[in-house]
Design a protein around this motif. Structure first.
Motif, PDB file in Angstrom:
ATOM      1  N   VAL A 119       0.840  -1.200   0.000  1.00  0.00           N
ATOM      2  CA  VAL A 119       0.000   0.000   0.000  1.00  0.00           C
ATOM      3  C   VAL A 119       0.873   1.246   0.000  1.00  0.00           C
ATOM      4  O   VAL A 119       0.633   2.207  -0.736  1.00  0.00           O
ATOM      5  CB  VAL A 119      -0.941  -0.004   1.219  1.00  0.00           C
ATOM      6  N   ARG A 120       1.919   1.260   0.835  1.00  0.00           N
ATOM      7  CA  ARG A 120       2.776   2.426   0.927  1.00  0.00           C
ATOM      8  C   ARG A 120       3.461   2.716  -0.403  1.00  0.00           C
ATOM      9  O   ARG A 120       3.537   3.857  -0.846  1.00  0.00           O
ATOM     10  CB  ARG A 120       3.829   2.203   2.018  1.00  0.00           C
ATOM     11  N   GLU A 121       3.952   1.672  -1.059  1.00  0.00           N
ATOM     12  CA  GLU A 121       4.642   1.867  -2.324  1.00  0.00           C
ATOM     13  C   GLU A 121       3.662   2.252  -3.436  1.00  0.00           C
ATOM     14  O   GLU A 121       4.003   3.021  -4.334  1.00  0.00           O
ATOM     15  CB  GLU A 121       5.412   0.596  -2.703  1.00  0.00           C
ATOM     16  N   ALA A 122       2.444   1.709  -3.372  1.00  0.00           N
ATOM     17  CA  ALA A 122       1.446   2.096  -4.373  1.00  0.00           C
ATOM     18  C   ALA A 122       1.127   3.577  -4.258  1.00  0.00           C
ATOM     19  O   ALA A 122       0.971   4.276  -5.253  1.00  0.00           O
ATOM     20  CB  ALA A 122       0.190   1.256  -4.199  1.00  0.00           C
ATOM     21  N   ARG A 123       1.059   4.079  -3.027  1.00  0.00           N
ATOM     22  CA  ARG A 123       0.815   5.503  -2.836  1.00  0.00           C
ATOM     23  C   ARG A 123       1.958   6.327  -3.424  1.00  0.00           C
ATOM     24  O   ARG A 123       1.740   7.377  -4.043  1.00  0.00           O
ATOM     25  CB  ARG A 123       0.677   5.805  -1.343  1.00  0.00           C
ATOM     26  N   ALA A 124       3.198   5.853  -3.196  1.00  0.00           N
ATOM     27  CA  ALA A 124       4.342   6.577  -3.742  1.00  0.00           C
ATOM     28  C   ALA A 124       4.298   6.584  -5.262  1.00  0.00           C
ATOM     29  O   ALA A 124       4.541   7.615  -5.907  1.00  0.00           O
ATOM     30  CB  ALA A 124       5.642   5.933  -3.253  1.00  0.00           C
ATOM     31  N   ALA A 125       3.984   5.434  -5.871  1.00  0.00           N
ATOM     32  CA  ALA A 125       3.922   5.345  -7.329  1.00  0.00           C
ATOM     33  C   ALA A 125       2.815   6.235  -7.878  1.00  0.00           C
ATOM     34  O   ALA A 125       2.957   6.835  -8.954  1.00  0.00           O
ATOM     35  CB  ALA A 125       3.700   3.897  -7.752  1.00  0.00           C
ATOM     36  N   ALA A 126       1.709   6.339  -7.155  1.00  0.00           N
ATOM     37  CA  ALA A 126       0.586   7.139  -7.641  1.00  0.00           C
ATOM     38  C   ALA A 126       0.911   8.626  -7.686  1.00  0.00           C
ATOM     39  O   ALA A 126       0.251   9.396  -8.375  1.00  0.00           O
ATOM     40  CB  ALA A 126      -0.645   6.901  -6.759  1.00  0.00           C
ATOM     41  N   ARG A 127       1.964   9.044  -6.956  1.00  0.00           N
ATOM     42  CA  ARG A 127       2.355  10.450  -6.979  1.00  0.00           C
ATOM     43  C   ARG A 127       3.021  10.837  -8.292  1.00  0.00           C
ATOM     44  O   ARG A 127       3.116  12.018  -8.606  1.00  0.00           O
ATOM     45  CB  ARG A 127       3.318  10.745  -5.821  1.00  0.00           C
ATOM     46  N   LEU A 128       3.517   9.825  -9.034  1.00  0.00           N
ATOM     47  CA  LEU A 128       4.194  10.127 -10.285  1.00  0.00           C
ATOM     48  C   LEU A 128       3.184  10.421 -11.384  1.00  0.00           C
ATOM     49  O   LEU A 128       2.287   9.632 -11.633  1.00  0.00           O
ATOM     50  CB  LEU A 128       5.067   8.934 -10.709  1.00  0.00           C
TER      51      LEU A 128
END
Length: 651
Positions: free
Chosen positions: A78-87
């Protein structure tokens, strides 16, 4: 996410054979999985329909069991998906949504119909350098955007570069690679093995990766585009990883003669085994690649300035490197001149030879002069190329003072650079020198000392009161490994916040140490049971054992026996530890003293007994009749419940 139509057909056939249980399923009532596009060791990728927005998407579903029993992997996912969604970048596969269905995390992404860069390499490489850079530049642009956002891809490879049917190039799996790598990089079947052809040496040796690891992988991809081959090959993944650590990526011109030197230099710079020699991030490499592309477009087969800018520096200090370059330039010219000197040195002589006698006298003199010139030039070459240099004394492991004394005794100056951590050299001692011990250094030159800071250790901060994400960020900031989250009920810490850590706050730890956190589930709920009509002591004990407070009040009751619960508030529902339950406990019937009415008239006696709450039963007492006085009564002076019947005997 890429969706090759032929690949989808194959995947569909495979799904039918494997009876993929997810095909045809709808996740969270929104994403209907229509066909499987690909399947890997960590997850399966499906073409799906977003029923809410009526669009086709790609859904990556992690295989069941990947998250472990405590939900750690799911939380990281979940944490990494949130980071990826910022791109948000035209060369990055967009992330739309993330969720979890039946314990399996999933990621919803843009569907990119087309093929992967792997397919292009297979069918079109080796590529011309201009074509190779045209393919690589969008990849570097995507990575540069990620690096600016503080996100490292960690799994750059041709399989993660998608090329749409319209020719758009997009990079996939931002952030997800980080989530998977954190759990599997040390296993025999995890991401390390799957991407070993593109893995940076520091990941193999130290298990760490930053933006420069992505740069290294991009350099390997460029080498593969130019040559059609991977730079390091072996029979096992371990052999390939070993070569990444111990062997430089060869220049692509070795396989493709005629490539400009500045193309070789770009590959060498990006794939330097020492991270500090690589471009700091993909943005820097992108600018270098654009310079190379401009030189190629101009038709320049050689560009000395560009090649020099990209070339890896020698392993000496900048000051020493400059002096060495100047002296080498002088000595090289000096050495080159003596070799052809016998032929050109006498050249002026024929102009001055007017007669044979003069030629006989000048001939020996010219020879002597030539010999002296050669000797002088040789001496100059010896001086500039060798005599001015001395060997750097070995001072590793010495204190700064002792090392300085030894170096100054050798006629050298001393500088101290930034300290560095070391697991083997004590703090304050010399970890390394530049130049290294035994290397040549100019007399009076400078040797730079790097002192050890000792083993790299950090004090664990107090994580109490932080959210799980904040705790993870705090651990990453000091290079710790997030271990697992242990859920615990807490009456004082709000739900979702950290109660404590293990090891405890203040403990000094080495990088990579796993740290577990106890995370509050909030106040523990308690289901209330109705104790009406039951023993009050038993009710009180059970409620207190469940963590509830109990308040009791007594009340007379003619129907409920003493010691039992008359009523309870609340009598049903859910409370939390520390909440209060009120019990009304029966004292039994109210007791009243029976009035003494012997000798009273029957009227007065009856009134007194009834006023006290008793019933009256009149009996006649013989042998006296008709007097109307109470001659005898029951329970005179006793304590009896109201409503009891009292017998009186009258005359």
């Amino acid at each position: 996410m890429q969706a090759d139509r032929r690949g989808q057909s194959r995947a569909g056939a495979e799904a039918r054979v494997d009876h993929d249980p997810l095909t045809g399923r709808t996740l969270d009532g929104r994403y209907r999985l229509t066909s499987r596009i690909a399947r890997g060791g960590m997850a399966g990728v499906y073409e799906a329909t977003d029923l809410r927005l009526d669009r086709t998407v790609a859904v990556k579903v992690m295989h069941s069991g990947m998250g472990g029993g405590d939900g750690e992997f799911a939380a990281r996912f979940v944490r990494e998906a949130r980071a990826a969604a910022r791109l948000s970048h035209p060369n990055v596969v967009a992330v739309y949504d993330q969720g979890e269905d039946s314990g399996s995390p999933y990621l919803v992404m843009e569907l990119v119909p087309g093929h992967t860069l792997r397919d292009t390499i297979t069918s079109q490489s080796p590529m011309a350098p201009r074509r190779a850079l045209a393919v690589l530049e969008p990849v570097l642009a995507a990575l540069a955007a990620a690096h600016r956002a503080g996100l490292v891809h960690r799994d750059v490879k041709p399989e993660n570069v998608l090329i749409s049917d319209e020719g758009a190039i997009k990079v996939a799996d931002f952030g997800l690679a980080k989530a998977v790598t954190a759990d599997t990089q040390h296993t025999s079947t995890g991401v390390l093995i799957g991407t070993v052809s593109y893995i940076a040496p520091e990941i193999v040796t130290e298990g760490r990766a930053d933006a420069r690891a992505d740069v290294y992988a991009a350099g390997v991809v460029l080498y593969e585009l130019l040559t059609g081959r991977k730079p390091h090959e072996g029979e096992t993944p371990i052999q390939v990883a070993y070569k990444h650590v111990h062997e430089d990526v060869p220049p692509p011109s070795r396989l493709v003669p005629g490539l400009p030197a500045y193309v070789d230099a770009l590959v060498a710079r990006a794939t330097a085994r020492e991270p500090g020699l690589r471009p700091a991030d993909a943005g820097v490499m992108l600018r270098q690649a654009q310079r190379v592309a401009s030189a190629l477009a101009a038709g320049m087969s050689e560009d000395g300035e560009l090649t020099a800018d990209l070339a890896l520096p020698p392993r000496v200090s900048p000051d020493t490197r400059q002096l060495w370059a100047e002296d080498t330039s002088h000595s090289t010219r000096a050495v080159q001149r003596p070799a052809p000197a016998p032929a050109p040195a006498p050249a002026p002589a024929p102009v001055r030879l007017a007669a044979p006698p003069r030629r006989r006298r000048r001939g020996p003199l010219a020879v002597v002069l030539a010999v002296l010139l050669v000797a002088a030039l040789g001496a100059g070459a010896w001086w500039f190329g060798y005599a001015r240099y001395t060997s750097t004394p070995g001072v590793l492991g010495l204190t700064q003072q002792a090392a300085t004394t030894r170096l100054k005794a050798a006629g050298l100056d001393v500088a101290v650079g930034a300290p560095a951590y070391s697991d083997t050299v004590k703090a304050g001692r010399v970890l390394r020198t530049d130049p290294s011990g035994g290397d040549r250094v100019l007399d009076g030159g400078t040797v730079t000392l790097t002192l050890s800071k000792g083993a790299e250790q950090y004090q664990l901060p107090d994580l109490a009161g932080k959210t799980v994400d904040q705790a993870q960020d705090a651990l990453l900031a000091i290079k710790m490994t997030y271990g697992k989250a242990v859920p615990k009920w807490s009456d004082t810490v709000p739900q979702g916040q950290v109660i404590r850590s293990d090891p405890a706050a203040g403990t000094t730890l080495r990088p990579g140490t796993p740290v577990d956190v106890w995370v509050s589930r909030g106040r523990q709920p308690v289901t209330v049971t109705d104790w009406s009509g039951k023993d009050a002591d038993a009710a009180k004990a059970a409620l207190q054992k469940a963590g509830l407070k109990v308040e009791t009040t007594g009340q007379y009751d003619d129907r409920v026996p003493a010691g039992r619960v008359i009523s309870q508030s609340p009598d049903t529902g859910t409370l939390y530890k520390g909440d209060t339950v009120s019990l009304v406990v029966s004292r039994g019937p109210e007791l009243v003293e029976v009035p003494r009415v012997t000798g009273h008239g029957i009227g007065s006696a009856t009134d007194d007994l009834r006023a006290a709450g008793f019933k009256v039963q009149v009996e006649h007492y013989s042998p006296f009749f008709g007097l109307g006085f109470v001659m005898k009564q029951d329970h005179a002076g006793d304590m009896l419940p109201k409503g009891s019947t009292i017998k009186v005997w009258i005359s």
